[in-house]
Enzyme design. Structure first.
Site, PDB file in Angstrom:
ATOM      1  N   THR A 296       0.595  -1.247   0.124  1.00 45.35           N
ATOM      2  CA  THR A 296      -0.037  -0.217   0.164  1.00 45.35           C
ATOM      3  C   THR A 296       1.068   1.148  -0.117  1.00 45.35           C
ATOM      4  O   THR A 296       0.375   2.162   0.292  1.00 45.35           O
ATOM      5  CB  THR A 296      -1.033   0.524   1.304  1.00 45.35           C
TER       6      THR A 296
ATOM      7  N   LYS B   6      17.325  -0.062  10.590  1.00 48.90           N
ATOM      8  CA  LYS B   6      17.932  -0.009   8.679  1.00 48.90           C
ATOM      9  C   LYS B   6      18.980  -0.873   8.391  1.00 48.90           C
ATOM     10  O   LYS B   6      19.458  -1.983   8.110  1.00 48.90           O
ATOM     11  CB  LYS B   6      18.031   0.936   7.278  1.00 48.90           C
TER      12      LYS B   6
ATOM     13  N   GLU C 241      20.051   6.169   4.550  1.00 47.66           N
ATOM     14  CA  GLU C 241      20.012   7.117   5.733  1.00 47.66           C
ATOM     15  C   GLU C 241      20.553   6.297   6.236  1.00 47.66           C
ATOM     16  O   GLU C 241      21.497   6.582   7.835  1.00 47.66           O
ATOM     17  CB  GLU C 241      18.506   6.706   6.175  1.00 47.66           C
TER      18      GLU C 241
ATOM     19  N   ALA D  63       8.087  -3.162   3.502  1.00 52.96           N
ATOM     20  CA  ALA D  63       7.639  -2.779   4.502  1.00 52.96           C
ATOM     21  C   ALA D  63       8.329  -1.985   5.918  1.00 52.96           C
ATOM     22  O   ALA D  63       9.206  -2.892   6.255  1.00 52.96           O
ATOM     23  CB  ALA D  63       5.965  -4.114   5.089  1.00 52.96           C
TER      24      ALA D  63
ATOM     25  N   TYR E 246      15.683   5.605  13.001  1.00 53.32           N
ATOM     26  CA  TYR E 246      15.461   4.851  11.791  1.00 53.32           C
ATOM     27  C   TYR E 246      16.676   4.423  11.114  1.00 53.32           C
ATOM     28  O   TYR E 246      16.627   3.292  10.298  1.00 53.32           O
ATOM     29  CB  TYR E 246      14.439   6.171  10.612  1.00 53.32           C
TER      30      TYR E 246
ATOM     31  N   SER F  69      18.830   1.312   2.834  1.00 54.78           N
ATOM     32  CA  SER F  69      18.469   3.027   2.936  1.00 54.78           C
ATOM     33  C   SER F  69      19.608   3.282   2.979  1.00 54.78           C
ATOM     34  O   SER F  69      20.562   3.151   3.885  1.00 54.78           O
ATOM     35  CB  SER F  69      17.495   3.588   3.916  1.00 54.78           C
TER      36      SER F  69
ATOM     37  N   VAL G 257       9.554  15.285   2.117  1.00 63.54           N
ATOM     38  CA  VAL G 257       9.896  16.787   1.884  1.00 63.54           C
ATOM     39  C   VAL G 257       9.625  17.313   0.524  1.00 63.54           C
ATOM     40  O   VAL G 257       8.795  17.870  -0.026  1.00 63.54           O
ATOM     41  CB  VAL G 257      11.228  17.474   1.901  1.00 63.54           C
TER      42      VAL G 257
ATOM     43  N   ARG H 142       4.712   9.970  -3.439  1.00 61.30           N
ATOM     44  CA  ARG H 142       4.662  10.161  -2.232  1.00 61.30           C
ATOM     45  C   ARG H 142       4.347  10.715  -0.880  1.00 61.30           C
ATOM     46  O   ARG H 142       3.364  11.317  -0.926  1.00 61.30           O
ATOM     47  CB  ARG H 142       5.919  10.884  -2.638  1.00 61.30           C
TER      48      ARG H 142
HETATM   49  P1  NDP Z   1       6.062   3.912   3.091  1.00 62.43           P
HETATM   50  O1  NDP Z   1       5.996   5.054   3.864  1.00 62.43           O
HETATM   51  O2  NDP Z   1       4.902   4.651   1.099  1.00 62.43           O
HETATM   52  O3  NDP Z   1       5.303   2.649   2.859  1.00 62.43           O
HETATM   53  C1  NDP Z   1       5.640   1.579   3.773  1.00 62.43           C
HETATM   54  C2  NDP Z   1       4.531   0.479   4.023  1.00 62.43           C
HETATM   55  O4  NDP Z   1       4.916   0.048   5.174  1.00 62.43           O
HETATM   56  C3  NDP Z   1       2.855   0.988   3.779  1.00 62.43           C
HETATM   57  O5  NDP Z   1       2.465   0.431   3.180  1.00 62.43           O
HETATM   58  C4  NDP Z   1       2.556   0.436   5.386  1.00 62.43           C
HETATM   59  O6  NDP Z   1       1.323   0.012   5.467  1.00 62.43           O
HETATM   60  C5  NDP Z   1       3.761  -1.004   5.563  1.00 62.43           C
HETATM   61  N1  NDP Z   1       4.030  -1.049   7.068  1.00 62.43           N
HETATM   62  C6  NDP Z   1       4.348  -0.571   8.067  1.00 62.43           C
HETATM   63  N2  NDP Z   1       4.392  -0.940   9.033  1.00 62.43           N
HETATM   64  C7  NDP Z   1       3.846  -2.036   8.666  1.00 62.43           C
HETATM   65  C8  NDP Z   1       3.710  -3.758   9.500  1.00 62.43           C
HETATM   66  N3  NDP Z   1       3.673  -3.206  10.691  1.00 62.43           N
HETATM   67  N4  NDP Z   1       3.605  -4.856   9.174  1.00 62.43           N
HETATM   68  C9  NDP Z   1       2.672  -4.918   7.395  1.00 62.43           C
HETATM   69  N5  NDP Z   1       3.128  -3.658   6.806  1.00 62.43           N
HETATM   70  C10 NDP Z   1       3.649  -2.544   7.599  1.00 62.43           C
HETATM   71  O7  NDP Z   1       7.349   3.345   1.955  1.00 62.43           O
HETATM   72  P2  NDP Z   1       8.111   4.120   1.128  1.00 62.43           P
HETATM   73  O8  NDP Z   1       7.454   2.925  -0.216  1.00 62.43           O
HETATM   74  O9  NDP Z   1       8.517   4.913   0.374  1.00 62.43           O
HETATM   75  O10 NDP Z   1       9.263   2.680   0.900  1.00 62.43           O
HETATM   76  C11 NDP Z   1       9.174   1.425   0.850  1.00 62.43           C
HETATM   77  C12 NDP Z   1      10.707   0.997   1.366  1.00 62.43           C
HETATM   78  O11 NDP Z   1      11.534   1.232   1.385  1.00 62.43           O
HETATM   79  C13 NDP Z   1      10.216   0.812   3.492  1.00 62.43           C
HETATM   80  O12 NDP Z   1      10.891   0.475   3.732  1.00 62.43           O
HETATM   81  C14 NDP Z   1      11.470   2.017   3.129  1.00 62.43           C
HETATM   82  O13 NDP Z   1      11.792   2.532   4.747  1.00 62.43           O
HETATM   83  C15 NDP Z   1      12.356   2.070   2.827  1.00 62.43           C
HETATM   84  N6  NDP Z   1      13.098   2.696   1.604  1.00 62.43           N
HETATM   85  C16 NDP Z   1      12.553   3.661   0.698  1.00 62.43           C
HETATM   86  C17 NDP Z   1      13.423   5.281  -0.150  1.00 62.43           C
HETATM   87  C18 NDP Z   1      12.445   6.437  -0.509  1.00 62.43           C
HETATM   88  O14 NDP Z   1      13.063   7.331  -0.884  1.00 62.43           O
HETATM   89  N7  NDP Z   1      11.414   5.559  -0.843  1.00 62.43           N
HETATM   90  C19 NDP Z   1      14.633   5.375   0.014  1.00 62.43           C
HETATM   91  C20 NDP Z   1      15.230   3.581   1.034  1.00 62.43           C
HETATM   92  C21 NDP Z   1      14.845   2.840   1.446  1.00 62.43           C
HETATM   93  P3  NDP Z   1      -0.036   1.254   5.504  1.00 62.43           P
HETATM   94  O15 NDP Z   1       0.419   1.709   4.201  1.00 62.43           O
HETATM   95  O16 NDP Z   1      -1.155  -0.384   6.432  1.00 62.43           O
HETATM   96  O17 NDP Z   1       0.586   1.798   6.704  1.00 62.43           O
HETATM   97  P1  GDR Z   2      14.494  11.253   4.887  1.00 67.07           P
HETATM   98  O1  GDR Z   2      12.916  12.291   3.602  1.00 67.07           O
HETATM   99  O2  GDR Z   2      14.561  11.853   6.454  1.00 67.07           O
HETATM  100  O3  GDR Z   2      15.509  11.939   3.724  1.00 67.07           O
HETATM  101  O4  GDR Z   2      14.042   9.762   4.119  1.00 67.07           O
HETATM  102  P2  GDR Z   2      12.691  13.521   3.913  1.00 67.07           P
HETATM  103  O5  GDR Z   2      11.689  13.886   2.839  1.00 67.07           O
HETATM  104  O6  GDR Z   2      11.806  13.741   5.005  1.00 67.07           O
HETATM  105  O7  GDR Z   2      13.446  14.598   4.692  1.00 67.07           O
HETATM  106  C1  GDR Z   2      14.517  14.743   3.373  1.00 67.07           C
HETATM  107  C2  GDR Z   2      15.563  16.116   3.800  1.00 67.07           C
HETATM  108  O8  GDR Z   2      15.107  17.320   3.601  1.00 67.07           O
HETATM  109  C3  GDR Z   2      14.464  17.979   4.688  1.00 67.07           C
HETATM  110  N1  GDR Z   2      13.483  18.775   5.659  1.00 67.07           N
HETATM  111  C4  GDR Z   2      12.489  18.204   5.979  1.00 67.07           C
HETATM  112  N2  GDR Z   2      11.465  17.166   5.651  1.00 67.07           N
HETATM  113  C5  GDR Z   2      10.751  16.507   6.137  1.00 67.07           C
HETATM  114  N3  GDR Z   2      10.061  15.090   5.793  1.00 67.07           N
HETATM  115  N4  GDR Z   2       9.685  17.596   6.337  1.00 67.07           N
HETATM  116  C6  GDR Z   2      10.142  19.052   5.815  1.00 67.07           C
HETATM  117  O9  GDR Z   2       9.079  20.396   6.127  1.00 67.07           O
HETATM  118  C7  GDR Z   2      11.534  19.288   5.404  1.00 67.07           C
HETATM  119  N5  GDR Z   2      11.744  20.217   5.556  1.00 67.07           N
HETATM  120  C8  GDR Z   2      13.664  20.160   5.582  1.00 67.07           C
HETATM  121  C9  GDR Z   2      14.944  17.201   6.156  1.00 67.07           C
HETATM  122  O10 GDR Z   2      15.538  17.796   7.724  1.00 67.07           O
HETATM  123  C10 GDR Z   2      16.032  16.196   5.638  1.00 67.07           C
HETATM  124  O11 GDR Z   2      16.752  15.883   5.456  1.00 67.07           O
HETATM  125  C11 GDR Z   2      13.296   9.363   3.196  1.00 67.07           C
HETATM  126  C12 GDR Z   2      12.306   8.002   3.819  1.00 67.07           C
HETATM  127  O12 GDR Z   2      11.668   7.678   2.348  1.00 67.07           O
HETATM  128  C13 GDR Z   2      13.516   6.696   4.437  1.00 67.07           C
HETATM  129  O13 GDR Z   2      12.438   6.391   4.553  1.00 67.07           O
HETATM  130  C14 GDR Z   2      14.454   6.405   3.439  1.00 67.07           C
HETATM  131  O14 GDR Z   2      14.971   5.901   3.290  1.00 67.07           O
HETATM  132  C15 GDR Z   2      15.429   7.808   3.055  1.00 67.07           C
HETATM  133  O15 GDR Z   2      14.417   8.986   2.223  1.00 67.07           O
HETATM  134  C16 GDR Z   2      16.559   7.106   1.971  1.00 67.07           C
END
Ligand code: NDP
Ligand code: GDR
Length: 325
Positions: A12, A153, A127, A81, A149, A125, A189, A184
């Site tokens: 999701t 990871k 991160e 997840a 977080y 990630s 951000v 997203r």
């Molecule tokens: P999202 O936050 O959009 O999605 C997270 C998903 O995990 C949702 O479907 C959520 O379900 C599910 N989830 C959370 N907790 C549980 C649980 N206890 N059991 C089952 N499902 C659960 O994340 P993204 O799609 O952006 O990212 C996907 C993965 O990649 C994550 O692991 C994230 O940490 C990692 N990642 C993401 C990056 C990015 O830039 N997007 C970069 C690097 C890594 P629900 O809808 O019910 O909340």
């Molecule tokens: P990040 O993404 O922490 O890199 O994690 P996010 O978009 O939250 O922040 C990126 C940078 O922007 C700065 N920032 C803000 N961030 C948010 N969310 N809101 C604000 O108002 C704001 N202003 C400035 C933050 O300080 C940060 O430096 C994402 C997630 O998808 C993780 O699950 C994933 O693993 C990493 O990317 C790679």
């Protein structure tokens, strides 16, 4: 021939929805694990809901994962997840550890006990690099995570490698840098900025409160990144890969691109709000994706500017539709 079957946890979420679409296009049967919520949150997968199978399970519930793998017998498992929002991990560090760290072990244990021939992908990630020890970051750069977080990871990454080495599982870890899209979550951000830009342009907002404008990220397009996940599981050997664009941009540049797309000057609207500053920041992330390029043949197709403009465009359209404009 019978179809290949893949299971996705986190279907999701942003990446889950793009990965499901991609696997369907490759003629897979797709099973998605969804946790029980009192309100349905299938917005990102509504358009493909008839083509996939959704099953109830949770990364906190070992039994549910074993039962799902036993019943559906997938050949590939993508563990996407997680509690994925960095600021929330300081508010709920134990919960973040349960889902984002130990959750990985629960899925790996289910794979190991039900069918150790399953190919497993772990969503690691950038991160994990946190206070970076090297620029740009590669598969061998040491980790220095800066949030609960990031620390969770790191655990997920190493338990994946450990199961590969201990039990000979085909387990891969993709170290993905930030990737974004019109799907997203609004709290991240990029989407926060593009959504506010659209609202400001349409006269629904006057200001955009942000935290740190100086942090730099290697931002790519989620649709490109799910291809890399799949490619990792199609190789002869399991391995770990960094996936990113190799470019980095500051939050203020993101603002500049997004506002100028609608003909506005970002400095007239953006304010700094201490509520959005983090207790410990990751200042600079930039990937060296050479291994993914050479071994997987993976290349990103959408540029930073194209990505942000696509997101602003989508937010404008969505808001106009919602408000009959
Ligand atoms: P999202 O936050 O959009 O999605 C997270 C998903 O995990 C949702 O479907 C959520 O379900 C599910 N989830 C959370 N907790 C549980 C649980 N206890 N059991 C089952 N499902 C659960 O994340 P993204 O799609 O952006 O990212 C996907 C993965 O990649 C994550 O692991 C994230 O940490 C990692 N990642 C993401 C990056 C990015 O830039 N997007 C970069 C690097 C890594 P629900 O809808 O019910 O909340
Ligand atoms: P990040 O993404 O922490 O890199 O994690 P996010 O978009 O939250 O922040 C990126 C940078 O922007 C700065 N920032 C803000 N961030 C948010 N969310 N809101 C604000 O108002 C704001 N202003 C400035 C933050 O300080 C940060 O430096 C994402 C997630 O998808 C993780 O699950 C994933 O693993 C990493 O990317 C790679």
């Amino acid at each position: 021939m019978t179809k290949r079957r893949a299971l996705i946890t986190g279907i999701t979420g942003q990446d889950g929805s793009y990965l499901a679409e991609f696997l369907l296009s490759q003629d897979y049967e797709v099973i998605g694990v969804v946790r029980r919520t009192s309100t349905i949150n299938f917005a990102r997968i509504q358009h493909i809901q008839d083509d996939i199978t959704l099953v109830s399970g949770d990364l906190l519930d070992q039994g549910s994962l074993i039962a799902i793998l036993s019943e559906y017998k997938p050949q590939e498992v993508y563990n996407l997840a997680a509690q994925s929002f960095v600021p929330a991990s300081w508010k709920q560090p134990v919960f973040t550890g349960e889902v984002t760290a130990l959750g990985v072990t629960r899925v790996l244990e289910a794979v190991r006990t039900v069918d150790p021939t399953i190919r497993f992908y772990q969503a690691s990630s950038s991160e994990m690099f946190g206070k970076v020890r090297e620029v740009p970051q590669t598969e061998t750069t040491p980790f220095y995570p800066r949030s609960p977080y990031g620390i969770a990871k790191v655990y997920g990454h190493w338990i994946t490698i450990n199961y590969r080495e201990s039990y000979n599982l085909f387990a891969c870890s993709g170290i993905l840098f930030n990737h974004e899209s019109p799907r997203r979550g609004l709290e991240f951000v990029t989407r926060k900025v593009t959504h506010y830009v659209a609202k400001i342009k349409l006269g629904m907002e006057t200001q955009l409160p942000l935290g740190n404008l100086d942090s730099k990220r290697d931002w790519g397009y989620a649709g490109d990144y799910v291809r890399a996940m799949w490619l990792m599981l199609q190789q002869d050997k399991p391995d770990d890969y960094v996936v990113g664009t190799g470019e980095t941009h500051a939050v203020r540049e993101l603002c500049e691109v997004a506002f100028s797309y609608v003909g506005l000057n970002w400095e007239d609207y953006v304010t700094q709000d201490p509520r959005f500053m983090r207790p410990a920041e990751v200042d600079l992330l930039v990937s060296n994706p050479n291994k993914a390029r050479h071994v997987l043949g993976w290349e990103p197709e959408v540029s930073f500017k194209q990505l942000i403009e696509m997101m602003v465009e989508s937010d404008l359209e969505q808001l106009k539709k919602e408000h009959n404009l």
